[in-house]
Design an enzyme around this catalytic site. Structure first.
Site, PDB file in Angstrom:
ATOM      1  N   TRP A   1     -33.606 107.853 -49.482  1.00 35.44           N
ATOM      2  CA  TRP A   1     -34.348 108.067 -50.487  1.00 35.44           C
ATOM      3  C   TRP A   1     -35.976 107.812 -50.361  1.00 35.44           C
ATOM      4  O   TRP A   1     -36.303 106.696 -50.132  1.00 35.44           O
ATOM      5  CB  TRP A   1     -33.985 106.776 -51.671  1.00 35.44           C
TER       6      TRP A   1
ATOM      7  N   HIS B   1     -33.389 106.191 -57.682  1.00 31.64           N
ATOM      8  CA  HIS B   1     -31.987 106.442 -58.359  1.00 31.64           C
ATOM      9  C   HIS B   1     -32.031 105.597 -59.431  1.00 31.64           C
ATOM     10  O   HIS B   1     -32.672 104.578 -59.737  1.00 31.64           O
ATOM     11  CB  HIS B   1     -31.004 106.374 -57.330  1.00 31.64           C
TER      12      HIS B   1
ATOM     13  N   ARG C   1     -38.882 110.928 -56.277  1.00 29.28           N
ATOM     14  CA  ARG C   1     -38.758 110.803 -54.964  1.00 29.28           C
ATOM     15  C   ARG C   1     -40.284 111.472 -54.231  1.00 29.28           C
ATOM     16  O   ARG C   1     -40.760 112.350 -54.944  1.00 29.28           O
ATOM     17  CB  ARG C   1     -37.721 112.006 -54.719  1.00 29.28           C
TER      18      ARG C   1
ATOM     19  N   GLN D   1     -31.038 111.374 -63.729  1.00 29.24           N
ATOM     20  CA  GLN D   1     -29.956 110.707 -63.073  1.00 29.24           C
ATOM     21  C   GLN D   1     -29.237 110.202 -64.222  1.00 29.24           C
ATOM     22  O   GLN D   1     -29.582 109.604 -65.382  1.00 29.24           O
ATOM     23  CB  GLN D   1     -30.037 109.805 -62.011  1.00 29.24           C
TER      24      GLN D   1
ATOM     25  N   VAL E   1     -21.390 101.137 -52.066  1.00 30.34           N
ATOM     26  CA  VAL E   1     -20.027 101.480 -52.585  1.00 30.34           C
ATOM     27  C   VAL E   1     -19.190 101.469 -51.262  1.00 30.34           C
ATOM     28  O   VAL E   1     -19.540 101.617 -50.233  1.00 30.34           O
ATOM     29  CB  VAL E   1     -19.826 102.640 -53.375  1.00 30.34           C
TER      30      VAL E   1
ATOM     31  N   ALA F   1     -18.495 103.103 -59.462  1.00 26.43           N
ATOM     32  CA  ALA F   1     -19.823 103.487 -59.865  1.00 26.43           C
ATOM     33  C   ALA F   1     -20.066 104.916 -59.676  1.00 26.43           C
ATOM     34  O   ALA F   1     -19.256 105.341 -58.549  1.00 26.43           O
ATOM     35  CB  ALA F   1     -20.953 102.823 -59.344  1.00 26.43           C
TER      36      ALA F   1
END
Ligand code: PHE
Length: 350
Positions: free
Chosen positions: A160, A181, A207, A221, A264, A318
């Site tokens: 990122w 994000h 970004r 997003q 995650v 998620a």
């Protein structure tokens, strides 16, 4: 030698002739002074001579004089009325509005393609119990990275490219940034409430990168988060499969492949079979037959612990996707930069 009577008739003839050439109110007034003016008017001049005439001649001349006077007067009145009428008509036509001209078209705005796509995505998830929340675009390092298992100096931060804000904390670190994000909202939502959680988070992200056909520095997003007792990877698949079919058609197939996101475990990227070629391979899907539409995974136990959820009791999934990418796939848009170039030619197609 001409008599007064002859002269009266002569003046009448000329006066009427001239009156015929009078074209405006000023000229008419000029004419009136010339022929009827009290002091030097032609007619009054002649009349002055009446009393000196012999009786016989005077009677005849007197009758003529009366006739000529009223002839000039009524000719004058008529002419004046005609000139005034012409004047009004002229003004009317000069000031007239052409009621047959077509009107100016009122320009009606429309929803931006990103907004439309966001709304469709939200409508696809809403029946499954997701509510919509929004979060800050200026975010703390803590929520954007730290709380999502991305510590300072961790190589995962390279994923990122970040726009930092000019601010430093006590240790000289830069704590404020433009969120890269919508995932920081996972942490904010869980901090603010107890399970069950089911939220969608649409929003702008930023970004620090060079733009090209598939990269913008500002885009959107939609984050999704569901946490409860007993949520499994099967729930993730079922939910996203349902979404894919609502959004892209009931005969869609989905593919999940392993991917890495620090927050995650396990992480996946989700693809749908290409609706252009139905999996055969075409330009849209780069001959692969599949279109990658989002990242997803089971919420990492470390993230749950940090917000005070017990990972032995609660589990969740998620996901995150870019609405511009989804709109591009659906409408065959070849360059993400079209979205925010303010080109009506592009925008009016939606
Ligand atoms: N936030 C990730 C990104 O920007 C996407 C993601 C969201 C992945 C949620 C997994 C779970 O790439």
């Amino acid at each position: 030698m001409s008599t007064l009577t002859d002269e009266l008739i002569d003046v009448e003839t000329r006066a009427l002739e001239e009156l015929g050439r009078v074209a405006d109110v000023d000229a008419l007034e000029q004419w009136r002074v010339t022929y009827q003016g009290r002091r030097h008017g032609r007619l009054p001049n002649l009349l002055e001579r009446l009393p000196a005439l012999p009786v016989e001649e005077r009677r005849e001349a007197g009758r003529q004089a009366n006739r000529v006077r009223s002839a000039l007067e009524s000719a004058y009145t008529e002419r004046r009325a005609a000139l005034e009428r012409a004047h009004v008509t002229q003004r009317l036509s000069a000031e007239a509005i052409d009621v047959t001209l077509p009107g100016r078209r009122a320009h009606s705005g429309g929803l931006h393609p990103t907004t439309r796509t966001l709304r469709e995505i939200i409508e696809a998830f809403r029946p499954m119990g997701f509510r919509v929340v929004e979060g800050p675009e200026v975010e703390w390092d803590y929520y954007n990275f730290e709380a999502l298992n991305i510590p300072a100096d961790h190589p995962a931060r390279d994923q990122w490219d970040t726009l930092w804000l000019d601010s430093e904390d006590d240790e000289g670190k830069r704590p404020l940034l433009l969120r890269t994000h919508t995932s920081p909202m996972q942490v904010r939502v869980m901090e603010a409430q107890q399970p069950p959680v089911r939220v969608l988070v649409p929003g702008r992200v930023f970004r620090h990168e060079a733009t090209d056909a598939s990269h913008e520095s500002v885009f959107f997003q939609v984050e999704g988060l569901a946490v409860d007792r007993g949520v499994t990877f099967a729930d993730l698949k079922g939910t996203l499969y349902t979404f894919a079919r609502r959004m892209f058609g009931p005969d869609r197939r989905v593919r999940f492949r392993c991917d890495f996101f620090p927050f995650v475990e396990p992480g996946v990227d989700m693809a749908i079979d290409c609706f252009g070629c139905r999996g055969a391979g075409c330009r849209t899907c780069g001959q692969s037959g599949w279109l990658e539409i989002m990242g997803a995974g089971m919420v990492h136990p470390g993230v749950l612990k940090r917000v005070g959820y017990d990972p032995d009791i609660y589990t969740g999934f998620a996901f995150g996707m870019g609405p511009e990418r989804i709109a591009m796939l659906r409408h065959g848009i070849d360059d993400i930069r079209h979205f925010y170039a303010n080109d009506l030619g592009f925008l009016e197609q939606f």
